[in-house]
Write a protein that holds these residues in place. Structure first.
Motif, PDB file in Angstrom:
ATOM      1  N   MET A   1       0.886  -1.556  -0.440  1.00 22.90           N
ATOM      2  CA  MET A   1      -0.140   0.127   0.192  1.00 22.90           C
ATOM      3  C   MET A   1       0.669   1.047  -0.021  1.00 22.90           C
ATOM      4  O   MET A   1       1.731   1.001   0.899  1.00 22.90           O
ATOM      5  N   ARG A   2       0.293   2.020  -1.148  1.00 23.01           N
ATOM      6  CA  ARG A   2       1.241   3.117  -1.330  1.00 23.01           C
ATOM      7  C   ARG A   2       0.337   4.523  -1.171  1.00 23.01           C
ATOM      8  O   ARG A   2      -0.230   4.642  -2.157  1.00 23.01           O
ATOM      9  N   PHE A   3       0.766   6.195  -0.659  1.00 24.74           N
ATOM     10  CA  PHE A   3      -0.092   6.703  -1.123  1.00 24.74           C
ATOM     11  C   PHE A   3       0.296   6.900  -2.529  1.00 24.74           C
ATOM     12  O   PHE A   3       1.157   6.957  -2.862  1.00 24.74           O
ATOM     13  N   VAL A   6      -3.693  13.346  -3.974  1.00 25.13           N
ATOM     14  CA  VAL A   6      -5.483  13.113  -3.154  1.00 25.13           C
ATOM     15  C   VAL A   6      -5.985  13.857  -4.366  1.00 25.13           C
ATOM     16  O   VAL A   6      -5.670  14.587  -5.566  1.00 25.13           O
ATOM     17  N   ALA A  44       3.782  15.814  -4.717  1.00 25.08           N
ATOM     18  CA  ALA A  44       2.388  15.063  -4.692  1.00 25.08           C
ATOM     19  C   ALA A  44       1.393  15.092  -5.806  1.00 25.08           C
ATOM     20  O   ALA A  44       1.768  16.130  -6.990  1.00 25.08           O
ATOM     21  N   LEU A  58      -8.383  11.215  -0.909  1.00 26.94           N
ATOM     22  CA  LEU A  58      -7.205  11.036  -0.419  1.00 26.94           C
ATOM     23  C   LEU A  58      -6.521   9.469  -1.066  1.00 26.94           C
ATOM     24  O   LEU A  58      -8.481   8.445  -0.951  1.00 26.94           O
ATOM     25  N   TRP A  60      -5.077   5.622  -1.869  1.00 26.39           N
ATOM     26  CA  TRP A  60      -4.090   4.516  -1.619  1.00 26.39           C
ATOM     27  C   TRP A  60      -3.922   3.878  -3.092  1.00 26.39           C
ATOM     28  O   TRP A  60      -5.294   3.227  -2.537  1.00 26.39           O
ATOM     29  N   LEU A  70      -9.738  -6.118   0.355  1.00 24.38           N
ATOM     30  CA  LEU A  70      -9.859  -5.101   1.243  1.00 24.38           C
ATOM     31  C   LEU A  70     -12.000  -5.450   0.558  1.00 24.38           C
ATOM     32  O   LEU A  70     -12.162  -4.849   2.025  1.00 24.38           O
ATOM     33  N   GLU A  73     -13.332  -7.769   2.339  1.00 27.51           N
ATOM     34  CA  GLU A  73     -13.263  -7.413   4.272  1.00 27.51           C
ATOM     35  C   GLU A  73     -13.844  -5.679   4.190  1.00 27.51           C
ATOM     36  O   GLU A  73     -14.897  -6.022   5.603  1.00 27.51           O
ATOM     37  N   HIS A  74     -14.546  -4.915   3.600  1.00 25.07           N
ATOM     38  CA  HIS A  74     -15.307  -3.938   3.874  1.00 25.07           C
ATOM     39  C   HIS A  74     -16.762  -3.894   2.922  1.00 25.07           C
ATOM     40  O   HIS A  74     -16.843  -3.099   3.149  1.00 25.07           O
ATOM     41  N   LEU A  90     -14.307   4.299   0.948  1.00 23.68           N
ATOM     42  CA  LEU A  90     -14.563   4.114   2.091  1.00 23.68           C
ATOM     43  C   LEU A  90     -14.692   5.779   2.836  1.00 23.68           C
ATOM     44  O   LEU A  90     -14.158   6.542   2.123  1.00 23.68           O
ATOM     45  N   ALA A  92     -13.032   8.200   6.004  1.00 23.09           N
ATOM     46  CA  ALA A  92     -12.796   7.848   7.156  1.00 23.09           C
ATOM     47  C   ALA A  92     -13.791   9.231   8.392  1.00 23.09           C
ATOM     48  O   ALA A  92     -14.319   9.996   7.333  1.00 23.09           O
ATOM     49  N   VAL A  98     -11.895   8.053   1.306  1.00 25.33           N
ATOM     50  CA  VAL A  98     -10.638   7.584   0.909  1.00 25.33           C
ATOM     51  C   VAL A  98     -10.756   6.733  -0.203  1.00 25.33           C
ATOM     52  O   VAL A  98     -11.542   5.596  -0.096  1.00 25.33           O
ATOM     53  N   LEU A 100      -9.374   3.731  -2.128  1.00 29.89           N
ATOM     54  CA  LEU A 100      -8.375   2.279  -2.718  1.00 29.89           C
ATOM     55  C   LEU A 100      -8.419   1.626  -3.963  1.00 29.89           C
ATOM     56  O   LEU A 100      -9.710   1.909  -4.839  1.00 29.89           O
TER      57      LEU A 100
ATOM     58  N   PHE B   3       6.063  18.830  -0.911  1.00 27.42           N
ATOM     59  CA  PHE B   3       5.358  18.685  -0.365  1.00 27.42           C
ATOM     60  C   PHE B   3       4.921  18.319   0.949  1.00 27.42           C
ATOM     61  O   PHE B   3       6.082  17.130   1.095  1.00 27.42           O
ATOM     62  N   TRP B  19      -8.553   4.807  13.473  1.00 27.29           N
ATOM     63  CA  TRP B  19      -9.228   4.399  11.857  1.00 27.29           C
ATOM     64  C   TRP B  19      -7.796   3.942  11.357  1.00 27.29           C
ATOM     65  O   TRP B  19      -7.906   2.976  10.328  1.00 27.29           O
ATOM     66  N   TRP B  20      -7.359   5.183  10.919  1.00 25.01           N
ATOM     67  CA  TRP B  20      -6.356   4.799   9.968  1.00 25.01           C
ATOM     68  C   TRP B  20      -5.101   3.541  10.695  1.00 25.01           C
ATOM     69  O   TRP B  20      -4.558   3.363   9.273  1.00 25.01           O
ATOM     70  N   ALA B  41       1.943   7.193   6.929  1.00 26.44           N
ATOM     71  CA  ALA B  41       0.932   6.455   6.669  1.00 26.44           C
ATOM     72  C   ALA B  41       0.787   6.001   4.859  1.00 26.44           C
ATOM     73  O   ALA B  41       0.339   6.445   4.386  1.00 26.44           O
ATOM     74  N   ALA B  42       1.332   5.081   5.108  1.00 27.79           N
ATOM     75  CA  ALA B  42       2.169   4.639   3.801  1.00 27.79           C
ATOM     76  C   ALA B  42       2.503   5.935   3.028  1.00 27.79           C
ATOM     77  O   ALA B  42       2.043   5.540   1.794  1.00 27.79           O
ATOM     78  N   GLY B  43       3.555   7.024   3.616  1.00 31.85           N
ATOM     79  CA  GLY B  43       4.554   7.808   1.959  1.00 31.85           C
ATOM     80  C   GLY B  43       3.002   8.787   1.827  1.00 31.85           C
ATOM     81  O   GLY B  43       3.692  10.221   1.984  1.00 31.85           O
ATOM     82  N   ALA B  44       2.366   8.669   3.087  1.00 31.04           N
ATOM     83  CA  ALA B  44       2.426  10.826   3.331  1.00 31.04           C
ATOM     84  C   ALA B  44       1.494  10.642   4.989  1.00 31.04           C
ATOM     85  O   ALA B  44       1.438   9.882   5.284  1.00 31.04           O
ATOM     86  N   TRP B  60       2.437  22.227   1.590  1.00 32.95           N
ATOM     87  CA  TRP B  60       3.987  22.295   0.850  1.00 32.95           C
ATOM     88  C   TRP B  60       4.648  23.310   2.100  1.00 32.95           C
ATOM     89  O   TRP B  60       4.577  23.938   2.271  1.00 32.95           O
TER      90      TRP B  60
END
Lengths: 107, 107
Positions: A1-3, A6, A44, A58, A60, A70, A73-74, A90, A92, A98, A100, B3, B19-20, B41-44, B60
């Protein structure tokens, strides 16, 4: 998982891209049409979306396998997109969407 | 310019962090109190703020010199924060707040 990115709702994609290009030197336009834009701005990735198409969010990035796991799961349904990505949303805390997202796997 | 973080308004910082942490494996808590939280969180870097204190925003990072130059250019006043950072806000297209922030310079 990676950001991944936005996304912000804007009234005019071209005007938003022009504002950010002026604001952040070296901004690169990765994609642009009338209803969707994607820029890389000093570290970004920022997407511009229409209010009637996508929420601000946001995102990921996950693998296809993680996305399916996922979503199950959700209890969510995965949506395909015109650029070959697949995703689900999802909520948040703070009613913050959010995403995915998985990208087409390279051959 | 680089960023720095995304900030989201949440009703409860501790609940948002929990949650996160559950959502994104390996999430690190960089700071937490009752009115402000910061996670990686995974890059952010994701900040949680109170609605009566800060808007949700994208930030920024710039140098002190750049911050002063940009504030003058945009006719904005720089605000100091309790953690030693200084910043000001602009409104990006779509009424999206953007923070330009400088961190205390290392000795």
């Amino acid at each position: 998982m990676r950001f991944d990115h936005v996304a912000q709702q804007v009234p005019d994609v071209a005007a938003a891209i022009a504002w950010w290009q002026q604001m952040i030197p070296g901004t690169r336009v990765l994609y642009e049409d009338e209803t969707w834009g994607l820029i890389e701005a000093a570290g970004a990735r920022l997407a511009f979306v229409m209010a009637d198409q996508h929420p601000g969010h946001l995102a990921w990035r996950v693998s296809d396998r993680e996305l399916e796991s996922l979503a199950a799961e959700h209890g969510k349904t995965i949506s395909p997109h015109r650029d070959g990505t697949r995703s689900f949303y999802l909520q948040a805390p703070g009613d913050q969407p959010v995403e995915l997202i998985s990208y087409p796997e390279p051959d």
